[in-house]
Design an enzyme around this catalytic site. Structure first.
Site, PDB file in Angstrom:
ATOM      1  NE  ARG A  49      32.540  44.995  23.321  1.00  0.00           N
ATOM      2  CZ  ARG A  49      32.678  45.887  22.380  1.00  0.00           C
ATOM      3  NH1 ARG A  49      33.862  46.198  21.899  1.00  0.00           N
ATOM      4  NH2 ARG A  49      31.631  46.500  21.870  1.00  0.00           N
ATOM      5  N   GLY A  50      31.873  42.323  20.639  1.00  0.00           N
ATOM      6  CA  GLY A  50      31.617  42.891  19.323  1.00  0.00           C
ATOM      7  C   GLY A  50      31.511  41.753  18.328  1.00  0.00           C
ATOM      8  CB  ALA A  51      28.810  40.736  15.992  1.00  0.00           C
ATOM      9  NE  ARG A  90      27.998  37.151  24.467  1.00  0.00           N
ATOM     10  CZ  ARG A  90      28.329  38.448  24.389  1.00  0.00           C
ATOM     11  NH1 ARG A  90      29.603  38.807  24.433  1.00  0.00           N
ATOM     12  NH2 ARG A  90      27.410  39.367  24.285  1.00  0.00           N
ATOM     13  CD  GLN A 199      29.358  46.904  26.571  1.00  0.00           C
ATOM     14  OE1 GLN A 199      28.641  47.656  27.227  1.00  0.00           O
ATOM     15  NE2 GLN A 199      28.999  45.673  26.264  1.00  0.00           N
ATOM     16  CG  ASP A 240      25.698  41.737  18.477  1.00  0.00           C
ATOM     17  OD1 ASP A 240      26.695  41.102  18.832  1.00  0.00           O
ATOM     18  OD2 ASP A 240      25.501  42.925  18.798  1.00  0.00           O
ATOM     19  CG  ASN A 250      23.305  46.804  18.260  1.00  0.00           C
ATOM     20  OD1 ASN A 250      24.336  46.166  18.023  1.00  0.00           O
ATOM     21  ND2 ASN A 250      23.336  48.061  18.622  1.00  0.00           N
ATOM     22  CE  LYS A 251      25.196  46.110  26.260  1.00  0.00           C
ATOM     23  NZ  LYS A 251      25.532  44.898  27.030  1.00  0.00           N
TER      24      LYS A 251
END
Length: 349
Positions: A49-51, A90, A199, A240, A250-251
């Protein structure tokens, strides 16, 4: 895994190894994938995960697909369809589509499938290498900006995980924190736990502890209290997707931080590679926001936290208006006050 080897992905030519971040910090488990189907699953199920890391993983997935289709008569069309399919793993993370478009650019340049595999692998490796270089540049620019207006060490609040585990290098927002620490200019990094996948608690705390950075974990709802007590100078987060007008996806939980930061006079910094800038999308209300299964909120492991039948709202991201962001940092420069476009965002692409 030693400190300088923190990475979410390991490429071995015919196999992509993915560190299952769902299991950290309790277990360090690597999964090996030799086809695009496995890479899709790793992205969709949030093993990776993480763009930036998602985009890198997808690029390697294309290489694996090309190897698998090399002997098929319809290998060209199958490879194009696989890229379209990987893009859906995603959908909010623009780096995913960006990386796949770079890989797609290799199609048509060579007629031989073996030559194409080699070209695709070189492109995937370049994407990975360039992200690491961009991380270093963003760390320097972000730290310079924070220290330009203060004399002593900075107190920073961050959200989710934006470190080595989310990228191809040292991280985006956490890369800025790392640079502050290297300069002796980090008083403390406060880390939101970041529900529901935690996270911040599982990953950011793990990275910071490994490197001896002064850090403190807090529940998401404590961010306001930290700011009210004067314990935060800057909120530093990743992204993201950043739209043409400077809105930031973003998250989930980033928007409340931006609102709080504006109320308490705390700086709001977004750190993301230029590949995250989506100049084709005019504003944040046009972004497709991914929603995930409600079981992620109802249950933790095998333990039920809520009734199984209760309705759940579980968006993975929120959108922060550009007007609430003070600074956007990419590897190509800084955009001050993106809501006013003091520095045009498209100059950073």
């Amino acid at each position: 895994m030693t400190q300088d080897q923190v990475t979410p992905l390991r490429w071995h030519g015919e196999v992509l190894e993915v560190l299952d971040q769902r299991l950290l910090p309790a277990e360090e488990v690597w999964h090996a994938y030799s086809d695009a189907e496995g890479v899709y699953r790793a992205i969709h199920e949030m093993q990776v995960r993480g763009a930036p890391a998602i985009g890198i993983a997808a690029a390697y997935g294309v290489v694996l697909a090309a190897r698998g289709y090399a002997e098929a008569p319809d290998w060209y069309s199958r490879l194009g369809a696989t890229m379209d399919w990987l893009a859906q793993a995603r959908p909010t993370a623009v780096n995913l589509v960006w990386a796949l478009e770079r890989m797609r650019g290799c199609l048509g340049q060579v007629a031989d499938s073996a030559d194409l595999v080699a070209m695709l692998e070189a492109e995937a490796l370049a994407i990975h290498r360039e992200d690491a270089e961009a991380n270093r540049a963003m760390g320097v620019l972000g730290a310079d900006r924070i220290l330009a207006e203060r004399e002593g060490p900075a107190q920073v609040l961050t959200h989710c995980n934006t470190g080595a585990l989310a990228t191809g290098g040292q991280g985006t927002a956490l890369g800025v924190v790392r640079e502050l620490f290297r300069r002796g200019s980090l008083a403390c990094v406060h880390m939101d736990e970041t529900r529901p996948w935690l996270q911040g608690a599982r990953l950011t705390a793990w990275e910071c502890e490994r490197e001896g950075m002064p850090c403190s974990l807090n529940v998401d709802g404590a961010a306001a209290t930290l700011m009210a007590q004067g314990k935060v100078d800057w909120v530093v987060v990743g992204a993201d997707r950043i739209t043409a007008n400077g809105d930031v996806a973003n998250k989930i939980g980033t928007l409340p931080l931006a609102i709080l930061a504006r109320h308490y006079g705390v700086g709001m910094m977004v750190v993301a590679p230029s590949s995250t800038l989506d100049t084709e999308t005019p504003s944040g209300d046009r972004i497709e926001i991914e929603e995930r299964d409600g079981t992620e909120l109802r249950r933790s492991g095998r333990r039920w936290l809520a009734p199984n039948s209760v309705a759940v709202f579980n968006p993975v991201f929120d959108v922060t208006p550009a007007s609430l962001v003070d600074v956007i940092v990419t590897e190509k420069g800084i955009c001050e006050a993106p809501g006013n476009q003091v520095t045009p965002l498209d100059s950073l692409t």
